[in-house]
Motif scaffolding. Sequence first.
Motif, PDB file in Angstrom:
ATOM      1  N   GLN A   1       0.858  -1.096   0.145  1.00  0.00           N
ATOM      2  CA  GLN A   1      -0.120  -0.055  -0.223  1.00  0.00           C
ATOM      3  C   GLN A   1       0.865   1.263   0.009  1.00  0.00           C
ATOM      4  O   GLN A   1       0.476   2.210  -0.334  1.00  0.00           O
ATOM      5  N   MET A   2       2.029   1.127   0.666  1.00  0.00           N
ATOM      6  CA  MET A   2       3.016   2.430   0.646  1.00  0.00           C
ATOM      7  C   MET A   2       3.584   2.622  -0.644  1.00  0.00           C
ATOM      8  O   MET A   2       3.722   3.840  -1.038  1.00  0.00           O
ATOM      9  N   LEU A   3       3.700   1.545  -1.229  1.00  0.00           N
ATOM     10  CA  LEU A   3       4.335   1.791  -2.649  1.00  0.00           C
ATOM     11  C   LEU A   3       3.241   1.806  -3.981  1.00  0.00           C
ATOM     12  O   LEU A   3       3.519   1.774  -4.890  1.00  0.00           O
ATOM     13  N   LYS A   4       2.141   1.774  -3.391  1.00  0.00           N
ATOM     14  CA  LYS A   4       0.945   1.907  -4.219  1.00  0.00           C
ATOM     15  C   LYS A   4       0.809   0.749  -5.292  1.00  0.00           C
ATOM     16  O   LYS A   4       0.594   1.061  -6.570  1.00  0.00           O
ATOM     17  N   ILE A   5       1.102  -0.260  -4.872  1.00  0.00           N
ATOM     18  CA  ILE A   5       0.672  -1.655  -5.680  1.00  0.00           C
ATOM     19  C   ILE A   5      -0.174  -2.573  -4.929  1.00  0.00           C
ATOM     20  O   ILE A   5      -0.325  -2.535  -3.731  1.00  0.00           O
ATOM     21  N   LYS A   6      -0.685  -3.554  -5.714  1.00  0.00           N
ATOM     22  CA  LYS A   6      -1.718  -4.477  -5.238  1.00  0.00           C
ATOM     23  C   LYS A   6      -1.658  -5.693  -5.750  1.00  0.00           C
ATOM     24  O   LYS A   6      -1.437  -5.576  -7.139  1.00  0.00           O
ATOM     25  N   VAL A   7      -2.160  -6.680  -5.301  1.00  0.00           N
ATOM     26  CA  VAL A   7      -2.452  -8.119  -6.138  1.00  0.00           C
ATOM     27  C   VAL A   7      -3.601  -8.258  -6.497  1.00  0.00           C
ATOM     28  O   VAL A   7      -4.701  -7.976  -5.977  1.00  0.00           O
ATOM     29  N   VAL A   8      -3.660  -8.691  -7.853  1.00  0.00           N
ATOM     30  CA  VAL A   8      -4.960  -9.071  -8.470  1.00  0.00           C
ATOM     31  C   VAL A   8      -4.943 -10.192  -9.484  1.00  0.00           C
ATOM     32  O   VAL A   8      -3.970 -10.833  -9.323  1.00  0.00           O
ATOM     33  N   ASP A   9      -5.993 -10.907  -9.874  1.00  0.00           N
ATOM     34  CA  ASP A   9      -6.102 -12.127 -10.732  1.00  0.00           C
ATOM     35  C   ASP A   9      -5.793 -11.386 -12.119  1.00  0.00           C
ATOM     36  O   ASP A   9      -5.461 -10.379 -12.167  1.00  0.00           O
ATOM     37  N   MET A  10      -5.684 -12.452 -13.092  1.00  0.00           N
ATOM     38  CA  MET A  10      -5.217 -12.097 -14.223  1.00  0.00           C
ATOM     39  C   MET A  10      -6.347 -11.117 -15.026  1.00  0.00           C
ATOM     40  O   MET A  10      -6.077 -10.387 -16.161  1.00  0.00           O
ATOM     41  N   GLN A  11      -7.433 -11.212 -14.496  1.00  0.00           N
ATOM     42  CA  GLN A  11      -8.627  -9.947 -15.194  1.00  0.00           C
ATOM     43  C   GLN A  11      -8.381  -8.618 -14.209  1.00  0.00           C
ATOM     44  O   GLN A  11      -9.232  -7.770 -14.733  1.00  0.00           O
ATOM     45  N   GLY A  12      -7.488  -8.515 -13.442  1.00  0.00           N
ATOM     46  CA  GLY A  12      -7.325  -7.375 -12.587  1.00  0.00           C
ATOM     47  C   GLY A  12      -8.368  -7.259 -11.585  1.00  0.00           C
ATOM     48  O   GLY A  12      -8.649  -6.288 -10.893  1.00  0.00           O
ATOM     49  N   ASN A  13      -8.765  -8.187 -11.146  1.00  0.00           N
ATOM     50  CA  ASN A  13     -10.009  -8.476  -9.874  1.00  0.00           C
ATOM     51  C   ASN A  13      -9.273  -8.652  -8.676  1.00  0.00           C
ATOM     52  O   ASN A  13      -8.278  -9.376  -8.524  1.00  0.00           O
ATOM     53  N   ARG A  14      -9.927  -8.434  -7.439  1.00  0.00           N
ATOM     54  CA  ARG A  14      -9.719  -8.914  -6.452  1.00  0.00           C
ATOM     55  C   ARG A  14      -9.350 -10.323  -6.151  1.00  0.00           C
ATOM     56  O   ARG A  14     -10.298 -10.890  -6.533  1.00  0.00           O
ATOM     57  N   ILE A  15      -8.472 -10.885  -5.526  1.00  0.00           N
ATOM     58  CA  ILE A  15      -8.124 -12.456  -5.423  1.00  0.00           C
ATOM     59  C   ILE A  15      -9.085 -12.974  -4.148  1.00  0.00           C
ATOM     60  O   ILE A  15      -9.392 -12.171  -3.492  1.00  0.00           O
TER      61      ILE A  15
END
Length: 203
Positions: free
Chosen positions: A139-153
């Motif tokens: 969050q501090m680096l403004k990145i996040k984890v998503v699935d291959m479609q860009g959705n919440r995992i």
Amino acid sequence: MAPTYILVIKGKPEGPFSVEELKARNIRPGDFVKTPEMDDYKEAQEIAELREILGFKKPALLMQYFGSFDQRLLASVLDWFMLLGVFIIIAFIVVLMFIHNKEQRIVASFSFLGAIPFAKIIYHIIMESSAQQATHGKQMLKIKVVDMQGNRISTGKAISRNLCKIFSVATFFVGYLLAFFNKKQQCLHDMMAGTLVIKDRLF
């Protein structure tokens, strides 16, 4: 209260406009907008509410959206630092208040330290499958984890991703370096779990 948006028109911000006013102005998917709560402007097609109301399609994940290796590495260092700090504080309090035998204190201290890697896995699973989609470091680096479609995992996919890190480590960390050799900058565990790390720009 319905949200209002500032719209960039010919390079200048104008508004605020309601969604109906944006619709009347024939807003395009690539037009830049922002609400008072947003830190920066985003394309209209990136905002879920506008996609739903105005019929825009969700944009494909572009190259510039993928989190870089150095961002991910720094986020991991921050997470380790924060988690280690929390454990040291807890261990210090528990050892001083509840354990008086010197040998038992040493054993307890090493036990707390040994539990950190397991705590970190649980921490990653909870945070990456949460609404934030990221650990505090990410969050501090403004990145996040998503699935291959860009959705919440899901929690299951978060578990799979973090358990697959065993293979990234078992390859003498070569699994992490694979991020340099593919367009989506995926590490081995991302490839195995079907996840991406992206810059926190898309909603």
